[in-house]
Design an enzyme around this catalytic site. Structure first.
Site, mmCIF file in Angstrom:
data_model
loop_
_atom_site.group_PDB
_atom_site.id
_atom_site.type_symbol
_atom_site.label_atom_id
_atom_site.label_comp_id
_atom_site.label_asym_id
_atom_site.label_seq_id
_atom_site.Cartn_x
_atom_site.Cartn_y
_atom_site.Cartn_z
ATOM 1 N N CYS A 86 -9.173 47.059 53.740
ATOM 2 C CA CYS A 86 -9.376 48.451 53.345
ATOM 3 C C CYS A 86 -8.065 49.243 53.338
ATOM 4 O O CYS A 86 -7.201 48.976 52.517
ATOM 5 C CB CYS A 86 -10.450 49.079 54.220
ATOM 6 S SG CYS A 86 -11.219 50.474 53.402
ATOM 7 N N HIS A 177 -14.748 45.853 54.781
ATOM 8 C CA HIS A 177 -14.481 45.713 56.222
ATOM 9 C C HIS A 177 -15.170 44.460 56.765
ATOM 10 O O HIS A 177 -16.322 44.538 57.187
ATOM 11 C CB HIS A 177 -15.030 46.933 56.968
ATOM 12 C CG HIS A 177 -14.201 48.160 56.817
ATOM 13 N ND1 HIS A 177 -13.308 48.591 57.772
ATOM 14 C CD2 HIS A 177 -14.115 49.046 55.792
ATOM 15 C CE1 HIS A 177 -12.709 49.695 57.363
ATOM 16 N NE2 HIS A 177 -13.181 49.996 56.159
ATOM 17 N N GLU A 179 -14.899 43.046 59.495
ATOM 18 C CA GLU A 179 -15.101 43.061 60.956
ATOM 19 C C GLU A 179 -16.394 43.760 61.350
ATOM 20 O O GLU A 179 -16.774 43.744 62.509
ATOM 21 C CB GLU A 179 -13.903 43.737 61.649
ATOM 22 C CG GLU A 179 -13.876 45.268 61.618
ATOM 23 C CD GLU A 179 -13.455 45.870 60.276
ATOM 24 O OE1 GLU A 179 -13.408 45.128 59.259
ATOM 25 O OE2 GLU A 179 -13.194 47.077 60.234
HETATM 26 N N1 GLN Z 1 -9.646 55.169 51.420
HETATM 27 C C1 GLN Z 1 -9.026 55.133 52.713
HETATM 28 C C2 GLN Z 1 -7.529 55.343 52.591
HETATM 29 O O1 GLN Z 1 -7.059 55.748 51.602
HETATM 30 C C3 GLN Z 1 -9.322 53.820 53.379
HETATM 31 C C4 GLN Z 1 -10.697 53.791 53.927
HETATM 32 C C5 GLN Z 1 -10.925 52.746 54.959
HETATM 33 O O2 GLN Z 1 -10.013 52.091 55.468
HETATM 34 N N2 GLN Z 1 -12.173 52.586 55.311
HETATM 35 O O3 GLN Z 1 -6.788 55.096 53.505
#
Ligand code: GLN
Length: 207
Positions: A86, A177, A179
């Site tokens: 992410c 994610h 995890e």
């Molecule tokens: N969109 C988020 C960002 O720009 C990331 C979101 C996340 O890690 N769940 O950092």
């Protein structure tokens, strides 16, 4: 031999990743020593690294301030595995389409930071991932979309015709994610090159 895994912990909680790493290592008969990284000097001693989710602007700023960014680059240059998830994926990319994110250029990819987030804040989807026998329960939270990838980047999974899991050399990255479910096959894949379990939450595969 102990397997030393560093989880970048400059922002947010990283407990779930630590659990997933330990369980993945167990499957490979390795005893994982999981360390949280908030300062420079620890990354060089790690066998693998995990760059978790959070807020990519904050994470990249703190990595630069602490001088951890260069250490992560050196880790990848040495061919050692990284799993970026992410916001971690956003930071690992070459271009985040946002000047506030100081990307580390570990992965030849352009990302759109909150592309999925604009449509729905979060969702879970059964995802077919290359290297996994059965779909992975992928949890997306304000997830980035990978817009473009270079020739050296391998697509591992797509959702809605867009890449959501990719690999380039030692770097594996996911928009979702891994995890947040009781399934650590993505951690296995990233750190050990394969996932030995056949079922998402089932027992280990018979040898
Ligand atoms: N969109 C988020 C960002 O720009 C990331 C979101 C996340 O890690 N769940 O950092």
């Amino acid at each position: 031999m102990t397997f030393k895994a560093g989880v970048i912990a400059v922002q947010g909680d990283v407990t779930e990743h630590a659990v997933a790493i330990r369980r993945a290592a167990e499957r490979y008969g390795r005893d994982a020593d999981v360390v949280e990284i908030r300062d420079a000097g620890i990354v060089p001693g790690c066998d693998v690294l995990l760059m978790p989710g959070g807020e990519s602007t904050t994470i990249s700023t703190l990595l630069a301030e602490e001088g951890i960014d260069a250490e992560i680059r050196a880790h990848v240059d040495a061919g050692k595995p990284v799993l970026a998830t992410c916001a971690g994926l956003i930071v690992a990319a070459t271009d985040a389409n946002d000047d506030r994110v100081a990307t580390l250029d570990l992965l030849d990819a352009t990302v759109d930071r909150n592309a999925f987030g604009r449509q729905a804040d979060s969702f879970e989807a059964p995802l077919s991932v290359d290297g996994l026998d059965e779909p992975f329960p992928a949890v997306f939270i304000r997830a980035p979309v990978i817009d473009e990838v270079g020739d050296d980047v391998e697509l591992l999974a797509e959702w809605d015709d867009r890449p959501v899991a990719v690999r380039q050399g030692p770097v594996t990255a996911t928009s979702f994610h891994p995890e947040l479910t009781d399934d650590f096959r993505v951690h296995e894949l990233a750190f050990f090159g394969s996932a030995e379990r056949t079922a998402a939450s089932g027992e280990p595969a018979e040898p």
